[in-house]
Write an enzyme that holds these catalytic residues in place. Structure first.
Site, PDB file in Angstrom:
ATOM      1  N   ASP A   1       4.616 -16.211  14.941  1.00  0.00           N
ATOM      2  CA  ASP A   1       4.629 -17.371  15.833  1.00  0.00           C
ATOM      3  C   ASP A   1       4.565 -18.626  14.971  1.00  0.00           C
ATOM      4  O   ASP A   1       4.349 -18.551  13.755  1.00  0.00           O
ATOM      5  CB  ASP A   1       3.417 -17.313  16.785  1.00  0.00           C
ATOM      6  CG  ASP A   1       3.474 -18.335  17.924  1.00  0.00           C
ATOM      7  OD1 ASP A   1       4.574 -18.867  18.200  1.00  0.00           O
ATOM      8  OD2 ASP A   1       2.425 -18.592  18.535  1.00  0.00           O
ATOM      9  N   HIS A   2       4.773 -19.759  15.592  1.00  0.00           N
ATOM     10  CA  HIS A   2       4.502 -21.050  14.965  1.00  0.00           C
ATOM     11  C   HIS A   2       3.194 -21.592  15.528  1.00  0.00           C
ATOM     12  O   HIS A   2       3.013 -21.637  16.744  1.00  0.00           O
ATOM     13  CB  HIS A   2       5.623 -22.051  15.265  1.00  0.00           C
ATOM     14  CG  HIS A   2       6.909 -21.730  14.579  1.00  0.00           C
ATOM     15  ND1 HIS A   2       8.138 -21.869  15.196  1.00  0.00           N
ATOM     16  CD2 HIS A   2       7.172 -21.282  13.321  1.00  0.00           C
ATOM     17  CE1 HIS A   2       9.094 -21.513  14.345  1.00  0.00           C
ATOM     18  NE2 HIS A   2       8.535 -21.153  13.214  1.00  0.00           N
TER      19      HIS A   2
ATOM     20  N   PHE B   1       4.350 -21.642  21.114  1.00  0.00           N
ATOM     21  CA  PHE B   1       5.006 -20.751  22.089  1.00  0.00           C
ATOM     22  C   PHE B   1       6.306 -20.174  21.524  1.00  0.00           C
ATOM     23  O   PHE B   1       7.327 -20.166  22.196  1.00  0.00           O
ATOM     24  CB  PHE B   1       5.265 -21.481  23.419  1.00  0.00           C
ATOM     25  CG  PHE B   1       4.022 -22.034  24.059  1.00  0.00           C
ATOM     26  CD1 PHE B   1       3.159 -21.200  24.760  1.00  0.00           C
ATOM     27  CD2 PHE B   1       3.705 -23.376  23.955  1.00  0.00           C
ATOM     28  CE1 PHE B   1       2.000 -21.705  25.347  1.00  0.00           C
ATOM     29  CE2 PHE B   1       2.549 -23.889  24.536  1.00  0.00           C
ATOM     30  CZ  PHE B   1       1.698 -23.049  25.234  1.00  0.00           C
ATOM     31  N   HIS B   2       6.244 -19.659  20.284  1.00  0.00           N
ATOM     32  CA  HIS B   2       7.435 -19.097  19.641  1.00  0.00           C
ATOM     33  C   HIS B   2       7.190 -17.673  19.125  1.00  0.00           C
ATOM     34  O   HIS B   2       7.492 -17.379  17.964  1.00  0.00           O
ATOM     35  CB  HIS B   2       7.866 -19.987  18.460  1.00  0.00           C
ATOM     36  CG  HIS B   2       8.276 -21.366  18.853  1.00  0.00           C
ATOM     37  ND1 HIS B   2       8.319 -22.417  17.956  1.00  0.00           N
ATOM     38  CD2 HIS B   2       8.668 -21.875  20.051  1.00  0.00           C
ATOM     39  CE1 HIS B   2       8.714 -23.516  18.585  1.00  0.00           C
ATOM     40  NE2 HIS B   2       8.928 -23.211  19.855  1.00  0.00           N
ATOM     41  N   PRO B   3       6.692 -16.747  19.949  1.00  0.00           N
ATOM     42  CA  PRO B   3       6.471 -15.390  19.442  1.00  0.00           C
ATOM     43  C   PRO B   3       7.786 -14.660  19.204  1.00  0.00           C
ATOM     44  O   PRO B   3       8.756 -14.837  19.944  1.00  0.00           O
ATOM     45  CB  PRO B   3       5.664 -14.718  20.560  1.00  0.00           C
ATOM     46  CG  PRO B   3       6.058 -15.447  21.798  1.00  0.00           C
ATOM     47  CD  PRO B   3       6.311 -16.869  21.368  1.00  0.00           C
TER      48      PRO B   3
END
EC number: 1.1.99.1
Length: 556
Positions: free
Chosen positions: A298-299, A472-474
């Site tokens: 993620d980020h 919110f970048h899984p």
């Protein structure tokens, strides 16, 4: 019920597949979505400026929560994922960022993934896109996804922030998705010319949903994939509040597009994954693949917030008495404050020379507020969202029961490497330097967060532990490749099984430098051609920037 293809998940990739596969009138497709429709009258998902609202409820958001994160003072952290037609493209921040060309070239270094290089993928980014300022070697002109680019004069803070980045020695780039990602410049966004969110439901499904060969079922929670030996032959799901399962058969393939959290969950419930985990829940093993649910990435990001000395921020738009006028202007004219997500400028930099391509991303926002709309500062302000791009930290997604309604165990292991801490310390200090450039002098007031007293490594680290949030970048939980932890091959086909592909952000082997939505759509476009047996689009010949040892920034 029988169909040629069953697609699980009507999200950023699933809607691409549903639309492209049904272009052949003889191909039948069933599209299953656990959420509901994307109601066009609901301003929460359709108004770009309202992007925080879907994250506050559960109608459009799975609202997952992590296990206590051991390196983040054991915080349970938010993990929002889209629920409904459009998936996460229905609730995301609408930033259209493809990542860096070298991200994809890096994927293509893996044996068997050679055709995932940037120049192989660029034609598919272009195929998906219609950009408001016209097509060129990097951008499309007649694709389903509407992309608008920021224009000068929207808010003086945007230009001042870009100018401040340049004064700090970093380059300006006029296109973060073009020849050179590195630098500061205007941000592309998935918004229509009429000021509406351009989700994949609006862009893709709108043109496909009336086709007689496409069947869409909403409120259809997939329980498991049905196998005959090693072949996927159908899907079983629960519809609405029913406890009686519904089944359909897939004559050709099952296409799993449920995203980086749900796709590994569904595989595990279906008997595909780590044998020990499946045995815990008495799930019959169909095929052992230890990588299912692993490699989670993620980020992580944080906000640096400043008081704004001039009344040019979006603070008045947060006042309830101004919102009816803003809403009416958006509803009837598709214009005004409501028609933008307000991430109209940003940038990518290398924090140190050892990084071959940018490792830090910026989003600029002309208001001081949390991403999910909470903790708004009650005064004029602005902020930088800043975070590292390719953390070495890895986590996992693992089922907790056979019940499809129960959320899985999610652990990102945020900040578990020394590199993470170094990057975030660098990011805070560089951001402060940028914020103190002359271009921002007339606007910049006091530092609201973290606050000037937060200076030492230990103080910065504690701020990150307590305040950093997911971007919110899984991704990465069904990774593409051919090593022992890979789940799918270079065409999305699950290793060791037949008739089953995974097509979504979970197959990214390594996270990219930027927001994930544009690349997830590209993956859908590229694999759609593979499924249809079509020849790949001709490789692009466009040039792209490689730093090649250049200094990180110009000397002052």
């Amino acid at each position: 019920m029988q169909f040629d293809y069953i697609i699980i998940g009507a999200g950023s990739a699933g809607n691409v597949l549903a639309t492209r596969l049904t272009e052949d009138p003889n191909t039948t497709v069933l599209l299953l979505e656990a959420g509901g429709p994307d109601y066009r009258f609901d301003f929460r998902t359709q108004m770009p400026a309202a992007l925080a609202f879907p994250l506050q409820g559960k109608r459009y958001n799975w609202a997952y929560e992590t296990e206590p994160e051991p390196f983040m003072n054991n915080r349970r952290m938010e993990c929002g994922r889209g629920k409904g037609l459009g998936g996460s493209s229905l609730i995301n921040g609408m930033c259209y960022i493809r990542g860096n060309a070298l991200d994809l070239d890096n994927w293509a270094q893996e044996p068997g993934l050679e055709n995932w290089s940037y120049l192989d993928c660029l034609p598919y980014y272009r195929k998906a896109e219609t950009r408001d300022v016209g097509e060129n070697d990097y951008h499309g002109g007649d694709g389903p996804v509407s992309v608008i680019t920021s224009k000068p004069g929207v808010n003086p803070l945007f230009e001042a922030m870009i100018e401040a980045g340049m004064q700090a020695g970093y380059p300006r780039t006029d296109d973060l998705n073009g020849y050179q990602q590195e630098g500061f410049g205007p941000m592309d966004r998935t918004v229509t010319p009429h000021g509406r969110r351009a989700s994949t439901s609006r862009g893709y499904l709108d043109q496909a949903k009336s086709r007689p060969n496409l069947t869409i079922r909403t409120h259809a929670m997939t329980d498991h994939i049905i196998f005959d030996g090693k072949r996927a032959v159908g899907v079983e799901w629960l519809e609405g509040d029913s406890t009686i399962p519904t089944r359909a058969a897939a004559n050709k393939e099952v296409l799993l597009c449920a995203g980086a959290i749900a796709s590994p969950q569904i595989l595990q419930r279906s008997g595909v994954g780590n044998a020990e985990l499946l045995a815990e829940f008495d799930i019959p093993l169909v095929h052992e693949l230890p990588g299912v649910g692993e490699n989670l990435q993620d980020h992580l990001e944080m906000y640096l917030q400043y008081e704004c000395k001039e009344p040019v921020s979006l603070y008045p738009a947060l006042q309830w008495w101004n919102q009816p006028r803003i809403g009416a202007e958006w509803l009837f004219g598709g214009t005004g404050v409501g028609a933008s997500n307000h991430f109209e400028a940003g940038g990518f930099i290398r924090s140190r020379e050892e990084f071959a391509w940018p490792n830090i991303q910026y989003h600029f926002l002309p208001v001081a507020i949390n991403y999910n709309g909470s903790n708004a500062v009650k005064e004029h302000g602005f902020q930088c969202h800043v975070g590292s791009m390719r953390s070495p930290s890895r986590g996992h997604v693992r089922i907790k029961s056979r019940d499809p309604h129960q959320h899985p165990g999610i652990l990102f292991n945020y900040m578990s490497h020394e590199q993470d801490w170094q990057e975030f310390r660098d990011a805070i200090r560089i951001t402060r330097e940028i914020m103190h450039q002359p271009a921002l002098d007339q606007y910049r007031g006091r530092e609201i967060s973290p606050g000037v007293e937060c200076q030492t490594d230990e103080q910065l680290d504690e701020f990150v532990r307590n305040h950093a949030e997911t971007a919110f970048h899984p991704c990465g939980t069904c990774k593409m490749g051919y090593d022992e932890m890979a789940v799918v091959d270079g065409e999305g086909r699950v290793h060791g099984l037949e008739g089953l592909r995974v097509v979504d952000a979970s197959i990214m082997p390594q996270i990219i430098t930027g927001n994930l939505n544009a690349t997830t759509i590209m993956i859908g476009e590229k694999i759609a051609d593979m499924i249809r047996g079509k020849e790949a689009l001709p490789r692009s010949t466009a040039g792209y920037f490689v730093a090649n040892g250049m200094t990180v920034r110009a000397k002052k």
